[in-house]
Write an enzyme that holds these catalytic residues in place. Structure first.
Site, PDB file in Angstrom:
ATOM      1  N   GLU A  10       0.807  -1.222   0.000  1.00  9.75           N
ATOM      2  CA  GLU A  10       0.000   0.000   0.000  1.00  9.75           C
ATOM      3  C   GLU A  10       0.842   1.276   0.000  1.00  9.75           C
ATOM      4  OE1 GLU A  10      -2.557  -0.639   3.363  1.00  9.75           O
ATOM      5  OE2 GLU A  10      -4.076  -1.658   2.159  1.00  9.75           O
ATOM      6  N   GLU A  34       7.223 -21.884   7.879  1.00 11.26           N
ATOM      7  CA  GLU A  34       7.701 -20.995   8.933  1.00 11.26           C
ATOM      8  C   GLU A  34       8.774 -21.643   9.814  1.00 11.26           C
ATOM      9  OE1 GLU A  34       5.093 -21.190  12.868  1.00 11.26           O
ATOM     10  OE2 GLU A  34       3.917 -20.450  11.179  1.00 11.26           O
TER      11      GLU A  34
END
Length: 267
Positions: A78, A109
């Site tokens: 953004e 992960e």
């Protein structure tokens, strides 16, 4: 047991009405902003260092897994349309790669070495700044990335919801936001995720304001990627130059940004 895995304050959720469930979730969410408020001194120190790096041409990197990784990518993605910066100014990386943005990648992960490999693809250096995002504070992908960064003289921060967790050990600027147990036990996409999003908003927005990407309270470098943003930019120019809408829009489209249009007219 870590705070993020502790037992919910609510029980027998399946027996509650929709209204009771919504009220309970909202009740829990109200504690998040207060927890973030307590972390403001930690956030301030991190942002001061980040701004210093960015003023010298450095970049922000976010690393995380699952929800944490997705939130970092969201914040990074953004920044270009909002502040007009290059897509390589703020970079979000997630364990498992871009595929993991939409679908979970099993055990991604747990690889302690992969984050550093991912960062090296972007030629991360001591001019940059790394933020590790891990609600639990013990994600191997994030810990490994932060540790390798420090070993290479790269400044680091973390955003975690468990105090004194493993990621803090490898963070020059730890940001700890303990929001307490989740409404659904262990579902850190809820309160923990909200807290992480709030902190990320603060980091990127404050940094961009400090770097001159906002004037007054307006996004003068935003990208003109749709009609709504062209209209918003036009109105900014109208207010700044005291001219009519059509003239302001013509200037905006001619110069490509609010900043350039205003600077061209003001000399």
């Amino acid at each position: 047991m870590s705070i993020t895995e502790s037992e919910s304050n609510f029980n027998d959720l399946e027996n509650l009405s929709i209204s009771e469930l919504l009220t309970g979730i909202n009740q829990e969410d109200q504690s998040v902003a207060l927890s973030v408020q307590k972390a403001l001194p930690q956030i301030e120190k991190a942002v001061e260092s980040i701004v210093g790096k960015m003023r010298q041409g450095g970049r922000i990197f976010y690393i995380g897994a699952g929800t944490s990784g997705r939130l970092g990518i969201l914040d990074a993605s953004e920044c270009p349309p909002t502040f007009g910066v290059d897509h390589n100014t703020v970079i979000g990386l997630i364990a498992g790669g871009d595929h993991a943005i939409r679908k979970a990648v099993e055990f991604a992960e747990d690889d302690r070495n992969q984050a550093w490999k991912d960062l090296l693809e972007y030629k991360i250096s001591k001019n940059d700044f790394l933020v590790g995002i891990a609600a639990s504070g013990r994600t191997p992908y994030v810990i490994g990335g932060l540790k390798a960064a420090q070993e290479n003289n790269i400044k680091t921060a973390c955003i975690t919801c468990n105090p004194d967790s493993a990621v803090v050990e490898f963070s020059d600027y730890p940001i700890e936001v303990p929001v307490g147990p989740e409404f659904v036990t262990g579902s850190t996409r809820m309160k923990a995720g909200t807290a992480q999003k709030m902190v990320l908003n603060m980091i990127s927005t404050t940094a961009m304001i400090q770097l001159g990407k906002v004037k007054g309270n307006r996004m003068i470098d935003m990208q003109l990627s749709n009609d709504k943003l062209v209209d918003r930019g036009t109105k900014m120019i109208m207010l700044e130059l005291k001219i009519k809408y059509d003239a302001a829009k013509k200037l905006l489209l001619e110069h490509g940004s609010v900043r350039k249009a205003v600077e061209a007219c003001k000399g």
